[in-house]
Structure formats: structure tokens, C-alpha cells
Design an enzyme around this catalytic site. Structure first.
Site, short mmCIF file in Angstrom:
data_model
loop_
_atom_site.label_atom_id
_atom_site.label_comp_id
_atom_site.label_asym_id
_atom_site.label_seq_id
_atom_site.Cartn_x
_atom_site.Cartn_y
_atom_site.Cartn_z
N LYS A 141 0.82 -1.22 0.00
CA LYS A 141 0.00 0.00 0.00
C LYS A 141 0.85 1.26 0.00
O LYS A 141 0.56 2.21 0.72
CB LYS A 141 -0.97 0.00 1.18
CG LYS A 141 -2.02 -1.14 1.09
CD LYS A 141 -3.13 -0.99 2.12
CE LYS A 141 -4.14 -2.11 2.02
NZ LYS A 141 -3.66 -3.44 2.38
N ARG A 142 1.90 1.28 -0.79
CA ARG A 142 2.71 2.48 -0.90
C ARG A 142 2.02 3.49 -1.81
O ARG A 142 1.12 3.14 -2.59
CB ARG A 142 4.10 2.15 -1.45
CG ARG A 142 4.91 1.13 -0.66
CD ARG A 142 5.17 1.55 0.78
NE ARG A 142 6.21 0.76 1.42
CZ ARG A 142 6.01 -0.10 2.42
NH1 ARG A 142 4.80 -0.30 2.92
NH2 ARG A 142 7.03 -0.75 2.96
#
Lengths: 305, 305
Positions: free
Chosen positions: B105-106
Site C-alpha cells: 500500500k505504498r
């Protein structure tokens, strides 16, 4: 930790945070060459070079600044040796008395957000021991998943006396694609800003909350509105300098007490030696160039008060 | 890589991804005790225990499943030794022919997003060499920063033939706080979904794009709408099982070709041995319990076709 940040800002008279975002292209050639000579063209060499580069900048600027903001992506790109350089950087900056804002922009849900919070701000329980994985003072958090994503960070902050900065309005050109979308006539970033103020109300250090916000310098009109929506929120302001934000743009981010905002510059400081203005320092004087760039930034910003 | 994912799904007849999210509380006591005996109550011991635990599950399930999804937060909480376990897990799963979706989830902007993309999907240039930091096949990406945040991932995917899953509608209870906010009468997640379809249009593997989406199983009505908005997008569906999503809820996420979605289960598989249903396996049979849980999940999901 918000109180220590404010203390450091008052002491240095510099509402400035230096972004330690070491692209390999910023690292002077002699530093990289030395690392490659010792360890070959490896991730380990990159990690070593980045760390030495950072150490030079930290040593040259730490008496002038209250805080640093290492951007973890720039370390993560070098895999584990890069992350080792990140950890060394964080630990060294803390030794120097700097407040460390880990720019990690994490955000997930429930136990997963707790794991990020524990890993970066808190301690993980292993048998009878509580141990720190990383140990930043603040981290940046992405709000897209809502309270479920943010509350676990707040819980850890309460316990550890640390803090977060939640992304509200980012400095990039396309930040408006979703953040500016109107909801009952009001942009999403205002709704997020209100939520940040709400989350922060139960988390006061003194005059300010340890739940801060990120609002880009490139949108001063929005900064003005957000300042009003979040009066007790410390605002971390990226986008000054290289991204186009000027000192005049920054005024609305501050409160009348001269506090309430801290302005980040990354490239403009750590890569100053590549600018014409600081060319006389040369590559080997990159750290002194970054010191002069901090002094110039401080003077520039002080002009708005 | 989207084609390999689909191939693996067809071969195993299982649109299933096992979430390798090793909370320390899930790890059987005998594994943790052994690690602590060897390395003390340290982060290293936690990393070693997590890796051994994962290896057991991977060995017991890899012939049944197309893909795994390690959640990096669960490793990051143990600092560098945890991230070493993450890397070992990724590498081992790839050796076993599994598609690896790094749940990271960058999301950031410009060169920073590039750094994340390079670190997790691509290669970083060090001198004359191009080296991988981590080497997942897909990663999850947070869209809050807009195209500036997502495009750098897409660029790396094009070069490396890899893929991403962009968060559209997450499975958690508070996901609606921002994602459901109405913009000209339509919720934000639909606007994000449209953008995902747009980003994905230029990134087709075969029938499907390698720009996928994350849509939680806990919101099937929204899944139905998003399926229509993103017909060629592979949907990664968290929230089945422990979070409350049922097989019946999953139907709208699939296309008529029986493809288009892959359903994640983490706790329900990797911690099956703690459920009453699989209690007969005992702690030492945790891997076999996870195998049986995969078979049961596969049967459950196949009931919808």
C-alpha cells in the site's frame, strides 16, 4: 514529542525540516566510488554511500535545524541494505537531538496499521521483551482508509508520546484528482482536514496536537482554509523550493504565535552543491553547501514574520 | 505477470490468494520457542520464527494456490530482521512458482513513487549494474495522491512486465469515511475506479489489464458497480472469511468468464489450526490445517460458479 518539536523550533528559530531523501544521483561521486571500491556495485555499497552522504549533511546542519524527514522510499529502493541506512540515519539524528519525522506514508487497517505503528513508533512484544524495530518520533500517514487506519497510529502515539502527520493536501500537480473533488460543495481535503482536527482534539501536547497534517506549499489558498479548519494542528509543509513554493506562499500556514507549521526542503538543501548558487563549495564541500542552504532558507522564511 | 496470474488461477482452479500476514500470536509456540532459544528474545528470533512458520504454510499449500500476498507491515514491525523474513518469503514463493503480491500500500509522488516501484517491482541502477531490492510480482498502491503517485508504478510495470492493484474500496468498517463521500452524486470509490480503468486501458496483458484494483468482499453491492466500471480490471478481494465476507458475496466480483477476481484469505488460512474446525491438526499440524483450509475455501468459492 510535539512539544519537543516546538521546543527545537523555538531554540533554532527555524521552522525547517531537512528532507533526507538521498537519490543516488545526489551522492557525490567520490563517496559512491569509495563505497563501490569497498563493496562492489552492490546494494550494500549504495546503502553505505547513502549513509556516509547523510552523515555529512547531518553533522553540518544539526545545530541549525529542529528536525529531519528521511523519506523511506529512497532507502527502500536499495532493499535491505537501504533500510539499514535508513535505520542508521534515524538513530544518528536522534543522538544529535533532532526530531525525526519518518516520511513513510503508511496506512492500512486495524491490526495491520497497528503493526506499522508499532514498527515505526512503538515497541513490539517478543516474549518478555518490548523492542523497537525502527524508532522515529513522528511518521506520515495516508488517510484513504479512514479512522480504522489512523486510530492504531494514534493509540501507539499516546503510549509512546510520539506523533503523526496525516496527508491532507499533497504538494504534487495531480493531488487534486481526488483530493479536490467536491462533496456537498466542499473539497475532499477539507473533509479530511476536519477529521484530522477531530482526531487531534483528544491528542493535545500543549497548545498543539500531536496529530499533525501534511499540506503542500504549492497550494497556499488551500493552506489558508486548512489553517482555519485545523487551528491546533501542526502542519508539515512540503513543496518549498524545488517544487515551486516560495516564502510568501508559506505565511498562511503559520498561526499568529509564529508556530503551527514546519517547512520541508529536501533537494534544495541536500543537493545544494549542484546549484549554481552554491557551486563554489564543490562536490567535496556538499555538506557545507547544505549548511549554507539551510541558513539561506531560514532567512528566507523569517522574512514572512 | 497478469497473464501468469491468470494461468496459475486456471491451473489450480482456485481464484485464491493466501495472505501471509504472520502476527507473532499466530506462530505455533514450539516454533517461537526454538527461535528464542537460539537467538534470545530478539527481533532476529521473531524474524526467524516468522520465516519458519511461513515456509511450512507455503510448502503445504503451494500446489493448490496461484498466489500469495505477504502483508509487509507484519514484517516491518520487527524492523530489519522482519524485513529479511519478508524478502526470504517473497523469494521462496517465487521459487515455488507462486505469483507474489506484495501488500505494501505504498503511494507517494514522482521520484519517490518511482523509488518504491523500483525497490519492489523493478531494478535500481548502481554503477553499471541493475539490481533488485525486493522483487514482488505485484504490489498494492494507495491512490490518494493521484496519477503522479500511480504512474511511476505503471512505468516500472511496463518495463518489468509486472502489475499493481490500486486501492479502490477497502474492506474495513470505516472505509466509507472518505471513499463513500458523494461527488456529484457518485461516491469517491467510483471516481477512483474509473481512474483505475483509465490507467489500465494502456496496460493490457491479454483480456485483463495489469493495473488491478482492491475492492473489499464486505461491500458486494459496491463490488457489483465497480465490476461494471472496471470490466477489464482484475480485482483483488480482501475481507473474505475472518472479516465477514461470504462466498455468496463474491459472485459480483467475477466476470462471466469466471475470471476477473482473486479472493484473499489471511487469518482463515494461516491461522486455521486455531479454529475449532481444524483443531484436530493441533499446533504441530498448523501447515496441514492451512492446506485443508485452502481446500475448503476453494470448494466454498467454486459453489458460486
Amino acid at each position: 514529542m510535539i512539544n519537543k518539536l516546538i521546543e527545537n523550533i523555538k531554540k533554532t528559530e527555524a521552522p525547517i525540516v531537512v528532507g533526507l531523501d538521498p537519490m543516488l544521483g545526489y551522492v557525490p561521486k567520490y563517496i559512491l566510488d569509495k563505497a563501490v571500491k569497498e563493496q562492489g556495485e552492490t546494494l550494500e555499497a549504495a546503502g553505505a554511500a547513502v549513509w556516509e552522504y547523510n552523515k555529512g549533511i547531518i553533522d553540518a546542519t544539526c545545530d541549525l535545524i529542529p528536525a529531519v524527514k528521511p523519506q523511506i522510499a529512497m532507502y527502500e529502493q536499495f532493499g535491505i541494505p537501504g533500510i539499514e541506512a535508513f535505520k542508521k540515519t534515524v538513530d544518528y539524528c536522534k543522538e544529535k537531538g533532532l526530531v525525526v519525522i519518518g516520511d513513510i506514508k503508511r496506512g492500512d487497517i486495524g491490526s495491520t496499521s497497528t503493526a506499522y505503528a508499532v514498527g515505526h513508533l512503538g515497541k513490539v512484544q517478543i516474549g518478555s521483551k518490548k523492542l523497537s524495530g525502527f524508532d522515529e518520533d513522528f511518521v506520515t500517514v495516508n488517510p484513504y482508509l479512514g479512522s480504522d487506519g489512523v486510530n492504531p497510529f494514534i493509540d501507539v502515539c499516546k503510549e509512546e508520546k510520539k506523533g503523526i502527520f496525516v496527508l491532507v493536501k499533497t504538494s504534487n500537480p495531480s493531488s487534486g484528482e481526488f483530493q479536490d473533488k467536491k462533496i456537498n460543495g466542499r473539497p475532499l481535503y477539507e473533509i479530511v482536514g476536519e477529521k484530522v482536527a477531530e482526531w487531534g482534539a483528544g491528542c493535545m501536547g500543549g497548545s498543539y496536537s500531536y496529530v499533525g497534517a501534511v499540506v503542500g506549499a504549492t497550494y497556499p489558498e488551500m493552506g489558508k482554509v486548512l489553517r482555519k479548519i485545523m487551528p491546533k494542528t501542526y502542519i508539515l509543509v512540503p513543496g518549498y523550493g524545488a517544487q515551486g513554493g516560495t516564502a510568501a506562499d508559506l505565511k498562511p500556514y503559520f498561526n499568529e504565535d509564529g508556530l503551527g507549521a514546519i517547512v520541508n526542503s529536501s533537494r534544495g538543501i541536500i543537493c545544494a552543491y549542484k546549484q549554481e548558487k552554491y557551486a563554489q563549495y564543490g562536490e567535496s564541500g556538499y555538506a557545507e553547501a547544505s549548511r549554507q542552504a539551510v541558513i539561506d532558507m531560514k532567512n528566507d522564511i523569517s522574512s514572512i514574520f
